[in-house]
Design a protein around this motif. Structure first.
Motif, PDB file in Angstrom:
ATOM      1  N   ALA A 105       0.936  -1.276  -0.026  1.00  0.00           N
ATOM      2  CA  ALA A 105       0.002   0.133  -0.150  1.00  0.00           C
ATOM      3  C   ALA A 105       0.880   1.377   0.027  1.00  0.00           C
ATOM      4  O   ALA A 105       1.872   1.333   0.607  1.00  0.00           O
ATOM      5  N   GLY A 106       0.375   2.235  -0.854  1.00  0.00           N
ATOM      6  CA  GLY A 106       1.235   3.423  -0.717  1.00  0.00           C
ATOM      7  C   GLY A 106       2.427   3.605  -1.757  1.00  0.00           C
ATOM      8  O   GLY A 106       2.990   4.387  -1.633  1.00  0.00           O
ATOM      9  N   THR A 107       2.587   2.564  -2.522  1.00  0.00           N
ATOM     10  CA  THR A 107       3.870   2.554  -3.476  1.00  0.00           C
ATOM     11  C   THR A 107       3.375   3.209  -4.812  1.00  0.00           C
ATOM     12  O   THR A 107       2.174   3.066  -5.163  1.00  0.00           O
ATOM     13  N   LYS A 108       4.247   3.744  -5.457  1.00  0.00           N
ATOM     14  CA  LYS A 108       3.844   4.513  -6.754  1.00  0.00           C
ATOM     15  C   LYS A 108       4.939   3.923  -7.585  1.00  0.00           C
ATOM     16  O   LYS A 108       6.107   3.666  -7.069  1.00  0.00           O
ATOM     17  N   GLY A 109       4.708   3.799  -8.946  1.00  0.00           N
ATOM     18  CA  GLY A 109       5.695   3.480  -9.938  1.00  0.00           C
ATOM     19  C   GLY A 109       5.942   1.930  -9.862  1.00  0.00           C
ATOM     20  O   GLY A 109       5.186   1.013  -9.484  1.00  0.00           O
ATOM     21  N   PHE A 110       7.153   1.602 -10.340  1.00  0.00           N
ATOM     22  CA  PHE A 110       7.655   0.269 -10.444  1.00  0.00           C
ATOM     23  C   PHE A 110       7.975  -0.451  -9.066  1.00  0.00           C
ATOM     24  O   PHE A 110       8.677   0.325  -8.442  1.00  0.00           O
ATOM     25  N   THR A 111       7.502  -1.538  -8.456  1.00  0.00           N
ATOM     26  CA  THR A 111       7.849  -2.204  -7.387  1.00  0.00           C
ATOM     27  C   THR A 111       8.124  -3.577  -7.654  1.00  0.00           C
ATOM     28  O   THR A 111       7.306  -4.221  -8.367  1.00  0.00           O
ATOM     29  N   VAL A 112       9.289  -4.055  -7.178  1.00  0.00           N
ATOM     30  CA  VAL A 112       9.633  -5.626  -7.586  1.00  0.00           C
ATOM     31  C   VAL A 112       8.940  -6.284  -6.386  1.00  0.00           C
ATOM     32  O   VAL A 112       8.829  -6.181  -5.170  1.00  0.00           O
ATOM     33  N   LEU A 113       8.127  -7.198  -6.903  1.00  0.00           N
ATOM     34  CA  LEU A 113       7.295  -8.202  -5.883  1.00  0.00           C
ATOM     35  C   LEU A 113       7.957  -9.568  -5.990  1.00  0.00           C
ATOM     36  O   LEU A 113       8.007 -10.076  -7.158  1.00  0.00           O
ATOM     37  N   PRO A 114       8.615 -10.002  -4.892  1.00  0.00           N
ATOM     38  CA  PRO A 114       9.735 -11.209  -4.982  1.00  0.00           C
ATOM     39  C   PRO A 114       8.773 -12.602  -5.613  1.00  0.00           C
ATOM     40  O   PRO A 114       9.495 -13.130  -6.634  1.00  0.00           O
ATOM     41  N   GLN A 115       7.552 -12.819  -5.634  1.00  0.00           N
ATOM     42  CA  GLN A 115       6.899 -13.864  -6.365  1.00  0.00           C
ATOM     43  C   GLN A 115       6.749 -13.762  -7.526  1.00  0.00           C
ATOM     44  O   GLN A 115       7.130 -14.744  -8.609  1.00  0.00           O
ATOM     45  N   ARG A 116       6.315 -12.532  -8.218  1.00  0.00           N
ATOM     46  CA  ARG A 116       6.314 -12.438  -9.434  1.00  0.00           C
ATOM     47  C   ARG A 116       7.476 -12.125 -10.242  1.00  0.00           C
ATOM     48  O   ARG A 116       7.565 -12.387 -11.415  1.00  0.00           O
ATOM     49  N   TRP A 117       8.249 -11.679  -9.517  1.00  0.00           N
ATOM     50  CA  TRP A 117       9.846 -11.341 -10.145  1.00  0.00           C
ATOM     51  C   TRP A 117      10.593 -12.496 -10.678  1.00  0.00           C
ATOM     52  O   TRP A 117      11.069 -12.832 -11.608  1.00  0.00           O
ATOM     53  N   ILE A 118      10.422 -13.812  -9.970  1.00  0.00           N
ATOM     54  CA  ILE A 118      10.966 -14.941 -10.235  1.00  0.00           C
ATOM     55  C   ILE A 118      10.553 -15.530 -11.693  1.00  0.00           C
ATOM     56  O   ILE A 118      11.036 -16.000 -12.601  1.00  0.00           O
ATOM     57  N   VAL A 119       9.069 -15.031 -12.001  1.00  0.00           N
ATOM     58  CA  VAL A 119       8.524 -15.431 -13.032  1.00  0.00           C
ATOM     59  C   VAL A 119       8.902 -14.652 -14.242  1.00  0.00           C
ATOM     60  O   VAL A 119       9.257 -15.018 -15.329  1.00  0.00           O
TER      61      VAL A 119
END
Length: 118
Positions: free
Chosen positions: A60-74
């Protein structure tokens, strides 16, 4: 494969129905926000009651690109496979041939990681 007029969460249930025999040991399914809601959760429970669906959300509260660990693997794995020129375009007539070249590219990536540790 399904038509393009089917939403992701509905197509995800079709895919899960075809993959349940292939991956019987699958315990956790990571999905993005498009798969949240009661329809997908109930469909997964009906197909495989032992499968846990985890919705990966942005903090919550993030703007722009954010690395999400589970999705980053894919995303990282797909980027590695896209380095193979043969996979850049779909030249194959048969899905079995395309799958064979995808497996070869995956083996190539795994061998590189095993033979050149950093």
């Amino acid at each position: 494969m399904h038509p393009a007029d089917i939403q992701d969460r509905d197509g995800g249930l079709y895919l899960l129905a075809t993959l349940q025999k292939t991956f019987p040991k699958l315990k956790t399914l990571f999905a993005d926000g498009a798969y949240q809601g009661p329809c997908f959760g109930q469909g997964v429970a009906a197909l495989r009651g032992d499968l846990t669906v985890v919705i990966v959300k942005r903090p919550a509260g993030t703007k722009g690109f954010t690395v999400l660990p589970q999705r980053w693997i894919v995303e990282r794995s797909l980027a590695w496979l896209n380095r193979c020129r043969r996979l850049a375009k779909d030249w194959e007539n048969l899905n079995l041939k395309a799958l064979a070249f995808l497996r070869l590219a995956s083996i190539r990536c795994m061998l590189r990681k095993l033979c050149n540790p950093k």
